[in-house]
Motif scaffolding. Structure first.
Motif, short mmCIF file in Angstrom:
data_model
loop_
_atom_site.label_atom_id
_atom_site.label_comp_id
_atom_site.label_asym_id
_atom_site.label_seq_id
_atom_site.Cartn_x
_atom_site.Cartn_y
_atom_site.Cartn_z
N ARG A 100 0.83 -1.21 0.00
CA ARG A 100 0.00 0.00 0.00
C ARG A 100 0.86 1.26 0.00
O ARG A 100 0.35 2.36 0.13
N ASN A 101 2.17 1.07 -0.12
CA ASN A 101 3.06 2.20 0.08
C ASN A 101 3.47 2.85 -1.25
O ASN A 101 4.11 2.22 -2.09
N LYS A 114 -1.27 -11.33 0.30
CA LYS A 114 -1.53 -10.42 1.42
C LYS A 114 -1.56 -11.15 2.75
O LYS A 114 -2.18 -12.19 2.90
N SER A 151 -1.52 -8.82 5.68
CA SER A 151 -2.11 -7.82 6.57
C SER A 151 -2.60 -6.68 5.68
O SER A 151 -2.51 -6.74 4.46
N ASP A 152 -3.08 -5.63 6.30
CA ASP A 152 -3.58 -4.49 5.52
C ASP A 152 -2.45 -3.78 4.78
O ASP A 152 -2.67 -3.07 3.81
N GLU A 153 -1.24 -3.95 5.29
CA GLU A 153 -0.11 -3.23 4.71
C GLU A 153 0.87 -4.13 3.99
O GLU A 153 1.54 -3.70 3.06
N ALA A 208 2.43 -7.88 2.34
CA ALA A 208 2.12 -9.09 1.58
C ALA A 208 3.42 -9.82 1.29
O ALA A 208 4.49 -9.22 1.28
#
Lengths: 399, 466
Positions: free
Chosen positions: A59-60, A79, A81-83, A85
């Motif tokens: 997501r970065n 993935k 977690s939300d951030e 993978a």
């Protein structure tokens, strides 16, 4: 002049019988690994694994902007977690992760990071400061610490032909062997076996000579012991065809045999991905992931999985920005994996690396690798971490 | 008491890489003192390694090369590195300036440096060779201004306003004073004094005035606008430097267990001679204690010594020579690739289950042209990957047996064994080992017997010592 083969054959050196020393074996039998003795397996990824393409911050924006050609697409990454993978090549590793077998520690490193392979690996092996040079490794010093009356080199085994600094202690050094049968054959080559069996120093008080003879005798008896114990090889065959997998299979068989070894050390090399990184790193991560998965399944089959923890590290991570050759250059902090059933906190242990706060283009370390060692020494190998590491590090609570 | 032969061999093993069998008989007729003189006389000759004429890795060439050209340049540079390694290793095995080569090897480990640039490596090696027996201060100053060293310890990045302390720290900790004889503040101030010391594309020293911090510094309690030369001069004024270097030389050339009384006297002498290395070495090699029993056969041969002594004693030629790189790698000492700036750890650090097995199997492996049952580890560093190439595993070598046959004489097998053992081993051979060898000695020809006995002796743990 005699032909070369001729005199070797004529000499009885060539036909010395198999060495079976029952007295030796009896002593060893008493020293079988106890069911509650923990085993540490260390896998070293040599060359500097790129942590950001291993555990991907999908997501970065900074990650994608600095790695235009080599970033792992959010849609491809696995993935967790939300951030974060995992690299798509790590499908099998992800299965272990989903089962709660994996701890991922982000941003692991040390102060004043060194970007040279050999020096940084030296620091990870010896657990020294960046400006300090030690001749012993942290697991060698563990060997020293646990060696009170009986000391055996095979308490720590490197699955390789040569021994790394990490397993060299001041009093005792670990054993290097590629596989038990090959090792057995090597100590039974005529000249080696003759010296081991019949050789004697004229002056046993000469310290170096005594050490040399002792090393030969111990290597020889350890090889016999290990070979005898593992001769009935296990039928477990679900390993992929790779060097790491073969070596891990050897480890599983040694564990199954009850050999009293607390530490196994293995390396997987090729992570120095300056050029065309993607195919190379993916191939290696796939080899790693498949081999580890098979190994864990093997341990489960033989009921030893609760006794084993697996640490994976690399000497450094790579720079956040890619280079002009679709690769990455030497960096600093990196992720570390711990695999096992006894984890305090499975999953992602700490915050994802902060790509907006860099040290000259490299990730800053948030966790000193020696705080991981301290935890392993104290809670898994049951030794004094300050004695082994030479100074006190606040243990990171992993096991 | 050691025999005259063992004392003579001791001198050549420590001051060089052993005496060749064909030189032994004549050598025995000469007193030790004359041999010492001869070693020094032969080492007056200074012949540099001259593989490379110029820096092949100039920035402009690299920039113009393009992607593919750069890969080629890397491959080429690696080739040069290994050619240079073998050139020096062969020099040690054949050259007559043996003391100079031995000293060069010692200082190579003392001023341990790694560089990818073979031309810079050659420059440093040649300057060390040139000054290996001169005044230590000259050697130190030259190495401090050497491109490979400046590059390795980041002095090229040491600039006014953002000092890099790497060189200043190692200079004091590892090259001169040793830990405990300077403060952190001395490191910081010295680093400022070395700002602006750099090198150009030719590998020449350049003082970049613009980067130099010319302000006042306080070093070892003295204030002044010190430059790098001043720091080195003040370090040499400290007697601790003489002690540190002397004890390191003593541990390397005499005995790793230090004798404080002897070292104090040597260090005093060294200091008062303005750090004259040749005088220090001569004082050691002519002292009675140098030939005392407890100083003979007490050193574990470093891998490069082990390989070179074996080649000299057996007149051994390796083909292809790349096997010699493979051996260095397996045994843990590769010329031009020290493990870190502290150099190689010596003594029992060389020996583990694996390296000792290789040393045990190596002599017969060269003879039988068999592969050693081992593979070197890949370190993951593209720069050293060539050292692990599997094709090098087979050791093919040709020995020159005639001198050993002559040395062994025409007596009984036991007689030949005694003569060969006296030559190849610096410690006594036990009855058990004598029996072991004699029981297995082939009897169909004298040649075969001598070959077998010699190689068997070289396989023993005792052979690991010199």
């Amino acid at each position: 002049m005699a032909s070369r083969r001729e005199f070797i054959h004529q000499s009885s050196l060539a036909v010395v019988g198999t060495m079976l020393a029952p007295a030796f074996l009896k002593v060893f039998e008493k020293n079988l690994l106890q069911p509650d003795d923990k085993i540490l397996v260390v896998i070293q990824l040599s060359g500097g694994n790129d942590g950001l393409n291993t555990v991907v911050p999908f997501r970065n924006d900074i990650y994608y902007s600095k790695r235009q050609n080599i970033a792992i697409a959010a849609g491809e990454a696995l993935k967790i977690s939300d951030e974060l993978a995992l690299n798509p090549a790590m499908e099998k590793f992800r299965r272990l992760y989903d089962e709660g077998w994996v701890s991922i520690v982000n941003s692991v490193g040390y102060p004043n990071p060194d970007r040279s392979h050999f020096r940084s690996m030296d620091i990870w092996h010896t657990a020294s400061h960046a400006n300090e040079y030690l001749n012993t490794g942290w697991l060698g010093r563990y060997l020293d610490a646990q060696c009170t009356d009986t000391c055996h080199a095979y308490r720590a085994i490197e699955i390789d032909d040569t021994l790394s600094l990490v397993l060299k202690g001041a009093k005792l050094k670990g054993l290097a062997l590629q596989d038990p049968q090959k090792f057995y054959q090597a100590v039974h080559s005529p000249i080696y076996e003759s010296i081991a069996r019949f050789g004697k120093p004229a002056d046993p008080t000469n310290e170096h000579i005594a050490y040399l003879y002792k090393t030969i005798a111990e290597t020889s008896s350890s090889a016999d012991y290990i070979y005898q114990k593992t001769k009935v090889s296990s039928s477990y065959a679900e390993y992929p065809n790779s060097q790491l997998a073969r070596r891990l299979k050897t480890v599983a068989e040694l564990i199954q045999s009850g050999v009293q070894t607390r530490v196994y050390y293995l390396s997987l090399s090729g992570f120095d991905t300056h050029v065309r990184q993607i195919p190379q790193q993916n191939r290696l991560l796939s080899e790693y992931s498949e081999a580890i998965y098979a190994f864990v399944q093997h341990l489960r089959t033989i009921g030893k999985h609760q006794q084993v923890a697996i640490l994976t590290f690399s000497e450094f991570g790579r720079r956040v920005a890619q280079n002009a050759s679709n690769g990455t250059d030497h960096g600093a902090a990196n992720c570390v994996f711990l695999i096992g059933t006894q984890l305090k906190k499975s999953g992602i242990v700490n915050a994802a690396p902060d790509l907006s706060d860099l040290d000259d283009g490299d990730l800053k370390h948030r966790i000193d690798f020696r705080s991981i060692y301290a935890n392993l020494v104290e809670n898994w190998l049951q030794a004094d971490p300050t004695a082994v590491l030479g100074r006190r590090f606040e243990p990171l609570s992993l096991l | 008491m050691p025999t005259h032969q063992h004392q003579l061999q001791h001198l050549y093993l420590r001051a060089g890489f052993g005496i060749a069998p064909q030189d032994l008989v004549a050598g025995l007729k000469m007193p030790l003192q004359e041999h010492v003189e001869r070693l020094f006389a032969e080492s007056q000759v200074i012949s540099p390694l001259s593989l490379l004429k110029d820096n092949e890795l100039k920035l402009i060439k690299i920039l113009l090369a393009g992607q593919e050209g750069r890969s080629e340049m890397v491959a080429e540079a690696l080739n040069r590195g290994r050619e240079l390694n073998l050139l020096w290793l062969n020099r040690m095995a054949t050259n007559t300036a043996t003391l100079r080569e031995k000293m060069t090897l010692f200082w190579h480990g003392h001023f341990a440096t790694r560089t990818f640039n073979a031309f810079f490596a050659q420059l440093q090696n040649n300057l060390i060779r040139e000054k290996a027996l001169s005044k230590f201060g000259d050697l130190l100053l030259s190495v401090s201004k050497d491109a490979a060293m400046l590059q390795f310890l980041n002095n090229q990045q040491n600039r006014k306003g953002s000092p890099n302390e790497n060189f200043a720290r190692e200079l004091m900790e590892l090259f001169t004073l040793g830990r405990g004889n300077y403060t952190e503040s001395d490191v910081k101030e010295a680093a400022r004094a070395f700002t602006g010391w750099g090198f150009n594309q030719q590998g020449e020293f350049v003082f970049r005035r613009f980067f130099h911090d010319a302000d006042e510094k306080i070093f070892m309690g003295k204030s002044g606008n010190w430059g790098g030369e001043d720091i080195i001069r003040m370090i040499l004024e400290k007697r601790e430097t003489a002690w540190f270097i002397t004890q390191k030389i003593y541990r390397h050339f005499v005995n790793e267990k230090i004798d404080t009384e002897i070292i104090s006297e040597l260090a005093k002498h060294f200091y008062e001679s303005e750090y004259d290395i040749a005088k220090l070495m001569k004082k050691m090699f002519t002292a009675d204690w140098f030939y005392a029993p407890h100083n003979i056969g007490c050193r574990i041969k470093a891998p490069v010594e082990y390989i070179t002594m074996f080649r000299r004693q057996f007149g051994m030629q390796f083909e292809p020579e790349h096997a010699l790189l493979f051996l260095q790698k397996l045994l843990g000492q590769i010329l031009f690739y020290p493990p870190n700036v502290a150099g190689w750890a010596e003594g029992q650090n060389w020996i583990d289950s694996s390296t000792l097995m290789i040393r045990t199997l190596m002599p017969f492996a060269t003879w039988r042209e068999i592969e050693l049952p081992v593979e070197p580890k890949e370190e993951g560093d593209v720069n050293t990957a060539f050292l692990a190439q599997r094709g090098f595993r087979k050791l093919k070598a040709t020995a020159n047996w005639q001198p050993l046959l002559t040395l062994a004489g025409n007596g009984s097998e036991r007689d030949m064994l005694e003569k060969l053992a006296s030559y190849l081993l610096q410690t006594e051979l036990s009855d058990a080992n004598q029996r072991l060898i004699l029981q297995n000695t082939p009897r169909h020809s004298r040649e075969a017997a001598v070959q077998f006995i010699s190689l068997a002796l070289a396989s023993l743990p005792e052979y690991q010592l010199c």
